[in-house]
Design a protein around this motif. Structure first.
Motif, PDB file in Angstrom:
ATOM      1  N   PRO A 179       0.932  -1.018  -0.007  1.00 29.31           N
ATOM      2  CA  PRO A 179      -0.171   0.030   0.010  1.00 29.31           C
ATOM      3  C   PRO A 179       0.899   1.363   0.042  1.00 29.31           C
ATOM      4  N   SER A 180       0.311   2.366  -0.787  1.00 27.49           N
ATOM      5  CA  SER A 180       1.123   3.594  -0.587  1.00 27.49           C
ATOM      6  C   SER A 180       0.786   4.519   0.423  1.00 27.49           C
ATOM      7  N   HIS A 181       1.673   5.544   0.691  1.00 26.52           N
ATOM      8  CA  HIS A 181       1.149   6.548   1.678  1.00 26.52           C
ATOM      9  C   HIS A 181      -0.015   7.210   0.954  1.00 26.52           C
ATOM     10  N   GLY A 182      -1.124   7.505   1.695  1.00 29.27           N
ATOM     11  CA  GLY A 182      -2.125   8.157   1.277  1.00 29.27           C
ATOM     12  C   GLY A 182      -2.993   7.716   0.101  1.00 29.27           C
ATOM     13  N   GLY A 183      -2.573   6.598  -0.310  1.00 27.06           N
ATOM     14  CA  GLY A 183      -3.362   6.030  -1.403  1.00 27.06           C
ATOM     15  C   GLY A 183      -2.792   6.522  -2.923  1.00 27.06           C
ATOM     16  N   SER A 184      -1.562   7.152  -2.841  1.00 30.36           N
ATOM     17  CA  SER A 184      -1.142   7.729  -4.126  1.00 30.36           C
ATOM     18  C   SER A 184      -0.576   6.482  -5.088  1.00 30.36           C
ATOM     19  N   ASP A 230       8.900  10.034   2.079  1.00 26.62           N
ATOM     20  CA  ASP A 230       9.819   9.613   1.064  1.00 26.62           C
ATOM     21  C   ASP A 230      10.235  10.923   0.232  1.00 26.62           C
ATOM     22  N   SER A 287       5.414   6.259  -5.140  1.00 27.70           N
ATOM     23  CA  SER A 287       6.176   6.719  -4.036  1.00 27.70           C
ATOM     24  C   SER A 287       7.676   6.420  -4.505  1.00 27.70           C
ATOM     25  N   SER A 291      -3.745   4.772   3.302  1.00 27.27           N
ATOM     26  CA  SER A 291      -5.160   4.885   3.635  1.00 27.27           C
ATOM     27  C   SER A 291      -5.553   3.472   2.731  1.00 27.27           C
ATOM     28  N   GLU A 342       0.704  11.440   6.190  1.00 24.25           N
ATOM     29  CA  GLU A 342      -0.910  10.962   5.891  1.00 24.25           C
ATOM     30  C   GLU A 342      -1.024   9.255   5.925  1.00 24.25           C
ATOM     31  N   ARG A 343      -1.923   9.065   6.625  1.00 18.60           N
ATOM     32  CA  ARG A 343      -1.942   7.693   7.156  1.00 18.60           C
ATOM     33  C   ARG A 343      -2.083   6.814   5.759  1.00 18.60           C
ATOM     34  N   LYS A 391       0.311  13.861  -6.534  1.00 16.49           N
ATOM     35  CA  LYS A 391       0.643  13.340  -5.229  1.00 16.49           C
ATOM     36  C   LYS A 391       1.130  11.606  -5.348  1.00 16.49           C
ATOM     37  N   GLY A 392       2.440  11.747  -4.675  1.00 19.15           N
ATOM     38  CA  GLY A 392       3.255  10.417  -4.776  1.00 19.15           C
ATOM     39  C   GLY A 392       4.393  10.606  -5.839  1.00 19.15           C
TER      40      GLY A 392
END
Lengths: 412, 622
Positions: free
Chosen positions: A48-53, B485, A56, B588, B585-586, B512-513
């Motif tokens: 799983p990625s951070h914050g659903g992005s 990261d 990463s 999700s 951020e958690r 994002k990301g």
């Protein structure tokens, strides 16, 4: 030299999974970096990625993880198409790679290849083929489903439908049409074996679009032969790789069981293999039963880190690759050669191509533990030609030679 | 034979009119009165040359008022019905409907007599007057006495017309055929899984209804004090319940959707209302079954789950179900909860020396875990700005209280940063917690900050404030936020249209990301909205917008809602990308794959947000 921007796409990052394809892709990336080239490594992950992005990074901001997945392994469909037409497209637009080199499409989706053509019509599109996935729906192994592990020589919609009773010939026809529609977009296919090229040629990829480039090996000092005690023969055998039905570990163990008792006392087998727990219960029981029968003769080690391979190779005289499927160019062959260790391998596919019988190793009849027993006897017997064979081993392609060859095809 | 006759008559036009009245056959079965205000005239009319005939009814007045101008139009509905007996009698084999049924609204206070009315049957321009029978009182029982050969659908249509004209008065027609529950169960079956009553709002009803033969004309929920729902057969979401079909084999076709849920708006619903479910069959039978509701109070987690469990967000009906049932039900649950909850009993604790006349107040809500406080304060200690900052932690999680307060005490002993803790006694939600914190903020400028934000270097607050002073029409300002990261978490917020979810607008963080080098970033960027994770806004502006909207459920969309509200008022929002803070951020869960009730809540919030701001968003993202 060039103004290339090279995007390497891999179905995994070696920090997470150490399959041959991932390692080969990453080695190439690191070599390009070392050469000062502008390059990005995009590796799919199931974490799983951070914050659903969707993305990463790992290790550096040029190693990007792609948190995506595939929903359909028959047609290699992305399980999140928006990742393809939004995130991946944005990455292409921003980075503007001149070369996009896929080391795989599995777990991500064939749509990625389509998307490169959509967004960057002029980019050089290179795909490295690692198995027969496009040709064969049985995990790309070209082995018929079922316990017998019957080898398959050629695919056709009707033949394939016989392997998969819940699918029709029309399904396989459509599958082939679809995959070819994507493969048509590719400028160049790379394969680490001629055998695989032949199979894809028979399937319909034009020969001139395929090139054989062996996976590169790190440059190391070849370790000395294992020092022998007085009167000791070359009787240390090793297996490296996954323990699953395709890799023939059961054939290997049965061969050791067939050895005469006096020989059994002089030999040993080290299995460096992972993932037995992931197999069917039936298969696990079979392997564990054989291991129990063999007792001290065999040691089951777990998986190993890639930097440990040298140490493990040094302790072996022979490396055995008993795969019951064709293989492509198994990494372990190149690794064994790189460490000056001869091999005993099945007489099919990539193994027969890479190991020359009685020159750089021995062959045995695919799937036959009796034949393998004979090969083992020959290898560790009194008239063993280990020294001669070891001296015949070809020096594998280095990573930097491998990168060089790739640069050649990037120019188009 | 018929063809021959037609030919002859067509040749002799002058006799045609006469022939029409001779050829047309009309019969009146009944002239009835329903409850004094409605008339029902039924019978049949047949003409061998026409496929259909027209009916006309006029009021010609009673004898007393024949001279007045009261003569005239009546409101009536005409229904054509199948009369197999008539077909048989005339050896007719087509599919014309020779039966007629006129439902008449009777506006006069006098009792109707057949002489007050003139009925004509016509085709083309030829007509014939029909003699009516004396009117008799019709009771529910006799209503369908003359409809034996009608198709069931035609009876249902008559009932529909009666509903259209009489409303729920239909259920009060004297003498309706009563169906006991056991009789009713031989036709239809049902079970209500939940009957959630929200006093003053309405009732959420879900379960299954098996009416495989389509015997029901209507299903209505009523309170014994006389509030009726609409016909729930039409006002409900239906979905597959294979288990029900399997439990009642042969009772319905395989594609019958037995699953059922609906929201019944009842603004006058009292807590102890007695409820009845009315099952009205197409044969005019009425079954009245009492139902027992459960009243929902403050704790609405379970109720929300019950509302959402069968809500299929992929279906074609997803949007209308959201609009008609799910949205109003959730909205009622939450507004009732807010109404029931008392004002928070606020507790304020000061740790360290209170900052006098602070330059800004930083509000940090804490929920779920509180160790972030330590990490923030450890960083803030090194930052001179915090000597002039009122730092307010709003504890929004009663479960944490006992461990949290000693933790604050220890932290304040070791880290010389002044901070306040505000505790409202219960969970107020993200918006509620921020609003509570702001209520106790004493500076003119606010920074709303998430607890999982850690600065990358000191002085960020004053530098941002410095930059803000040169911007125009400032609404909300936020810095760049990055993940652990270093990839982008936030450089502004925009909106994307979700085709998958009926063109809802979803909030989106562009880039994002992505590693920073992959994203276009300017040092000052205007953005349609910015994140609430780190938000600079003046207290006056915040108050003018009434703070963050607390109607969003479980923390979602409040930040964009505030930004859009201010955008509409002409303010602009900025991202300052030279300032970087970490936002952890958690992890999700992928919301769009895990279709659990929390996901549906998010969708509900998105729907609410789209309803409010869809048109503004369209202008902004165009």
């Amino acid at each position: 030299m060039t103004e290339h921007r090279i995007l390497i796409v891999s179905h995994g990052h070696p920090d997470h999974s150490k399959g041959g394809a991932e390692v080969a892709a990453y080695n190439l990336f690191k070599e390009y970096e070392r050469l000062g080239l502008d390059t990005v490594f995009l590796a799919r992950t199931d974490q799983p990625s951070h914050g659903g992005s969707a993305f990463s990074t790992i290790n550096s901001d040029k190693e990007i993880l792609f948190h995506t997945h595939m929903s359909d392994f028959f047609l290699f469909q992305s399980g999140c198409k928006k990742h393809v037409w939004q995130e991946f497209r944005a990455l292409l637009k921003r980075y503007q790679p001149t070369v996009v080199h896929f080391h795989h499409y599995i777990h991500m989706g064939l749509e990625l290849i389509r998307e490169v053509r959509n967004t960057l019509p002029d980019a050089r599109l290179v795909v490295t083929l690692h198995e027969y996935l496009a040709i064969c729906a049985n995990n790309g192994q070209m082995v018929k489903p079922g316990k017998q592990m019957k080898l398959c020589y050629k695919s056709s919609p009707t033949d394939c439908a016989r392997c998969f009773p819940d699918r029709s010939a029309a399904d396989f026809f459509l599958r082939e049409k679809y995959i070819k529609s994507i493969f048509n977009l590719v400028d160049m296919f790379v394969s680490p074996s001629h055998f695989l090229i032949e199979r894809y040629k028979a399937w319909g990829i034009p020969e001139e679009k395929m090139v054989m480039i062996e996976n590169g090996q790190p440059e190391i000092e070849t370790p000395a032969p294992r020092p022998l005690a007085e009167g000791e023969g070359r009787g240390r055998f090793a297996f490296f790789g996954q323990i699953n039905p395709f890799k023939g570990v059961d054939v290997l163990l049965e061969a050791f069981k067939l050895l005469p008792e006096d020989i059994q006392e002089k030999v040993h087998l080290d299995i460096h293999g992972a993932n037995l727990q992931g197999q069917t219960e039936e298969f696990q029981e079979k392997i564990l039963g054989l291991l129990e029968d063999l007792g001290d003769l065999v040691t089951l080690h777990g998986s190993y880190e890639s930097h440990e391979i040298g140490r493990l190779m040094e302790q072996a005289d022979w490396v055995i690759i008993p795969s019951v499927w064709w293989e492509n160019s198994p990494m372990v062959i190149q690794e064994a050669f790189n460490h000056g260790r001869p091999l005993i391998g099945s007489d099919i596919g990539g193994m027969v191509e890479k190991i020359s019988d009685n020159i750089s190793g021995h062959h045995f009849r695919n799937g036959s533990s009796n034949s393998l027993k004979q090969a083992i006897l020959k290898a560790c017997g009194e008239d063993s030609s280990w020294n001669l064979i070891a001296s015949n081993i070809p020096k594998p392609l280095t990573v930097s030679e491998c990168a060089d060859k790739h640069m050649g095809i990037y120019h188009g | 034979m018929g063809i021959k006759i037609r030919k002859r008559f067509k040749a002799a036009g002058s006799v045609q009119e006469k022939m029409f009245s001779e050829q047309v056959q009309v019969w009146v079965d009944v002239c009835g009165v329903i409850g004094g205000r409605h008339l029902l005239i039924q019978g049949w009319a047949f003409h061998p040359e026409y496929k259909s005939l027209d009916f006309r009814l006029e009021y010609i007045g009673s004898e007393e008022d024949s001279s007045s101008q009261d003569v005239g139009e009546l409101n009536y509905y005409t229904l054509r019905t199948t009369r197999l007996d008539v077909n048989r009698h005339f050896k007719f084999e087509g599919d014309s409907c020779w039966g007629y049924s006129l439902l008449v609204e009777w506006p006069y206070d006098v009792a109707v007599e057949n002489t007050f009315l003139r009925m004509t049957v016509s085709a083309d321009s030829q007509s014939k007057e029909v003699e009516l029978k004396p009117f008799v009182e019709l009771t529910g029982e006799t209503l369908f006495g003359h409809c034996m050969t009608w198709r069931t659908g035609e009876k249902a249509e008559l009932l529909n017309l009666m509903f259209e004209s009489m409303g729920n008065g239909v259920f009060e027609i004297p003498g309706l055929k009563k169906l006991e529950e056991s009789q009713l169960k031989s036709l239809v079956d049902w079970h209500w899984d939940s009957i959630l009553a929200v006093p003053g709002h309405g009732i959420f009803l879900s379960g299954w209804l098996l009416d495989g033969q389509r015997d029901l004309a209507s299903l209505v929920l009523r309170t014994t004090d006389g509030s009726y729902s609409l016909n729930l057969l039409e006002e409900s979401a239906r979905f597959d319940r294979i288990d029900v079909l399997e439990a009642f084999p042969g009772r319905a076709e395989p594609n019958y959707k037995a699953g059922f849920f609906t929201w019944v708006p009842m603004p006058h619903l009292i807590e102890r209302a007695s409820l009845e479910m009315l099952f009205f069959t197409k044969e005019g039978g009425l079954g009245v079954v009492p139902v027992r509701q459960s009243n929902v109070r403050e704790d609405i987690t379970q109720a929300s789950q019950q509302v959402l469990v069968n809500f299929n967000v992929d279906g074609r009906e997803y949007q209308s179900n959201m609009r008609k049932y799910i949205g109003p039900a959730l909205s009622a649950l939450w507004s009732n909860r807010r109404y029931l909850l008392e004002d928070p009993q606020v507790e304020i604790l000061q740790f360290g020396q209170e900052v006098k006349e602070p330059k800004r107040s930083v509000i940090v809500p804490l929920y779920g875990r509180y160790d972030f406080l330590l990490h923030q304060i450890a960083q803030f200690t090194e930052d001179a700005d915090f000597a002039e900052t009122e730092l307010i932690y709003v504890l929004d999680d009663p479960r944490l209280y006992d461990a949290f307060i000693p933790f604050c005490y220890d932290t304040s002993m070791l880290f010389p940063v002044s901070f306040k803790v505000i505790y409202g006694g219960r969970n107020l939600g993200y918006a509620g917690a921020n609003n509570l914190g702001v209520r106790y903020a004493s500076a003119d400028n606010l920074v709303l900050l998430n607890s999982d934000i850690i600065p990358s270097c000191s002085g960020w607050i004053s530098r941002i404030e410095q930059k803000v002073s040169s911007l125009k029409d400032v609404g909300v300002v936020a810095p760049k936020l990055v993940f652990d990261d270093g990839t982008i978490q936030h450089v502004g917020m925009t909106f994307s249209n979700s085709v998958q979810f009926g063109n809802l607008w979803l909030n989106e963080h562009p880039g994002k990301g992505n590693p920073e080098w992959l994203v276009d970033i300017d040092s000052v960027m205007e953005s349609p909205a910015v994140t609430g994770a780190c938000m600079f806004i003046s207290k006056a502006l915040y108050d003018s917008a009434d703070g963050l909207d607390e109607t969003y459920v479980l923390g979602d969309f409040e930040d964009s809602d505030l930004c859009l509200k201010l955008r509409e008022a002409g303010y602009r929002h900025y991202v300052l990308a030279d300032e970087k803070l970490y936002h952890l951020e958690r992890m999700s869960q992928n919301l769009f794959e895990n279709r659990d009730w929390k996901f549906k809540i998010t969708l509900y919030n998105a729907w609410q947000h789209t309803e409010r701001w869809g048109s503004l968003i369209e202008q902004l993202v165009r």
